[in-house]
Design a protein around this motif. Sequence first.
Motif, PDB file in Angstrom:
ATOM      1  N   THR A  80      10.591  41.881  35.055  1.00 46.32           N
ATOM      2  CA  THR A  80       9.481  41.991  35.992  1.00 46.32           C
ATOM      3  C   THR A  80       9.820  41.311  37.307  1.00 46.32           C
ATOM      4  O   THR A  80      10.483  40.270  37.332  1.00 46.32           O
ATOM      5  N   VAL A  81       9.377  41.885  38.435  1.00 46.93           N
ATOM      6  CA  VAL A  81       9.609  41.280  39.741  1.00 46.93           C
ATOM      7  C   VAL A  81       8.831  39.972  39.836  1.00 46.93           C
ATOM      8  O   VAL A  81       7.673  39.879  39.447  1.00 46.93           O
ATOM      9  N   LEU A  82       9.490  38.926  40.349  1.00 46.24           N
ATOM     10  CA  LEU A  82       8.864  37.625  40.524  1.00 46.24           C
ATOM     11  C   LEU A  82       8.553  37.326  41.981  1.00 46.24           C
ATOM     12  O   LEU A  82       7.530  36.725  42.296  1.00 46.24           O
ATOM     13  N   SER A  83       9.451  37.712  42.874  1.00 53.78           N
ATOM     14  CA  SER A  83       9.205  37.457  44.296  1.00 53.78           C
ATOM     15  C   SER A  83      10.053  38.382  45.149  1.00 53.78           C
ATOM     16  O   SER A  83      11.125  38.837  44.729  1.00 53.78           O
ATOM     17  N   VAL A  84       9.531  38.664  46.330  1.00 55.56           N
ATOM     18  CA  VAL A  84      10.246  39.423  47.353  1.00 55.56           C
ATOM     19  C   VAL A  84      10.142  38.620  48.642  1.00 55.56           C
ATOM     20  O   VAL A  84       9.045  38.288  49.077  1.00 55.56           O
ATOM     21  N   GLU A 167       5.341  32.548  33.281  1.00 59.35           N
ATOM     22  CA  GLU A 167       6.712  32.848  33.695  1.00 59.35           C
ATOM     23  C   GLU A 167       6.766  34.024  34.653  1.00 59.35           C
ATOM     24  O   GLU A 167       7.570  34.040  35.600  1.00 59.35           O
ATOM     25  N   LEU A 168       5.895  35.010  34.444  1.00 56.89           N
ATOM     26  CA  LEU A 168       5.894  36.206  35.280  1.00 56.89           C
ATOM     27  C   LEU A 168       5.048  36.057  36.532  1.00 56.89           C
ATOM     28  O   LEU A 168       4.872  37.020  37.289  1.00 56.89           O
ATOM     29  N   SER A 194       8.652  26.627  30.453  1.00 55.08           N
ATOM     30  CA  SER A 194       8.640  27.389  31.702  1.00 55.08           C
ATOM     31  C   SER A 194       8.995  28.856  31.480  1.00 55.08           C
ATOM     32  O   SER A 194       8.739  29.691  32.348  1.00 55.08           O
ATOM     33  N   ALA A 195       9.618  29.187  30.357  1.00 51.16           N
ATOM     34  CA  ALA A 195      10.010  30.567  30.065  1.00 51.16           C
ATOM     35  C   ALA A 195       9.876  30.824  28.569  1.00 51.16           C
ATOM     36  O   ALA A 195      10.040  29.904  27.749  1.00 51.16           O
TER      37      ALA A 195
END
Length: 468
Positions: A80-84, A167-168, A194-195
């Motif tokens: 899954t995308v976390l940041s851009v 986490e996501l 954390s994960a």
Amino acid sequence: MFLRVLLLSLWCWGVLCAWVLSAENNSSAESYSLRLVGGASRCEGEGEFQRPGLNWTTVGPFDMTLGFGARLCSVLDCGTVLSVGRNTGLEREVVMGYPHCEQTALIQCFRTGYRSGSSLQLQCSDSVRLVSGSGLCSGSVQIWDGSWTEVCDGDLDQRGAEVLCRELGCGAPSLLQGALSPLGQTFHCEGHESALMDCPRSNSSTCSSGATVHLTCSEPIRLVGGATRCAGTVEVKLRGEWRRVIRKYGSWDQEDTVAVCRDLDCGSAVYGREKDDFPHSPVWLVSSDCVKESSVRGCVSGSHSSSSVVEVVCSELLNRPIISVSVSDGASELQPQGVRVQLGSKFRVKCSVEPQYPGGSFRLLSPAAPPAQNRTLFAVNHSAHFLFSDADHTHKGNYTCVYLLQVFNHSFSSQSHTLQLSVGESDSDLIIRVVVILLLKLLYILPMSYCYCKVRTRAALERGPSSE
């Protein structure tokens, strides 16, 4: 003969066209490569793009949204995308990505011939993802074990779901399907990890068909400063930071408001506007072209400093009223399905609501009158009292309170749970009635028994002693 030749020619032409179209599609779909460099894993770093026979070219960050980042993460076979984000450096040749392009092939979304000093920084999860969901924060759970594998029913408990949602970058778990068993799960999380893959693991059985975990986390979006969670200033959490949001281009419109109310599960959109009355501070920029198909957070395409705020009001604005019954004379009894009042007694239905807004009114929906005659009273101290006298069987049925209010020149209403009221005699009255009936029967039976015994005795005396 002519017909056979014609049919054969048409068949060959169809095969040739299909081959050409297939070649073109394969060429457009396969003739590029994408990678992330300079990060801690293959799923994190600066984006680079390559066409066959050409050098790798940096991907520019133009109008990159989180939703488009999710598309890139999928192509990279990451999670899954976390940041851009963007990285600033020396000016160089870049390819620009256009998230809202209509072509299905991703290569059509990249355009060459640009120079920029910024580059795309993308971070995807590398060990867990949600797939086939309605947004970035929902879907079937998969983990990376050399390949993406599904998490089985019962392998994840509530604490594991909390770790995964965090986490996501999503909110708390709001729905966890197929993972309710606290025993035998694969992941033994304590909740502080954390994960998900940091949790101790045990072996799990192979998933049977359809027996996989589906998780829905709440969208990290909120309305602050309003009277309820469905009214106030829009804020979104990204990369662990809550910020106000404003539209990147143009002014805030009704579609943007609809997206906010939808993400918050707050009903339909009523009111939304952007105004300048806040000190300059960092805000998230929302690319509104994508909110029809994505979440508001998924449409964030950068940050900025601004004094603007967006205020939104959704239809589920009011707290739910409370309904209760009390009796001024006679008696009432709580029943599993509601309340029973004594026949002939005076009773009162109270409608109330937690203090939220001044004013308003309450309408009582009851079976004692047709809908046109259901009474409405103004709220006094956030409540209203509806009085009934001489309870009879016409008063039994379902009662509901409706709270009515005007806010921002718009009408709102909220309805209570249904209360079922029955009318009858109390248990003590029934006991007394039974006792009285039994006494009356005894008073009738005893004289009859006495007379009967007396007659039998007199008859026996008249016959005299019996002879042998």
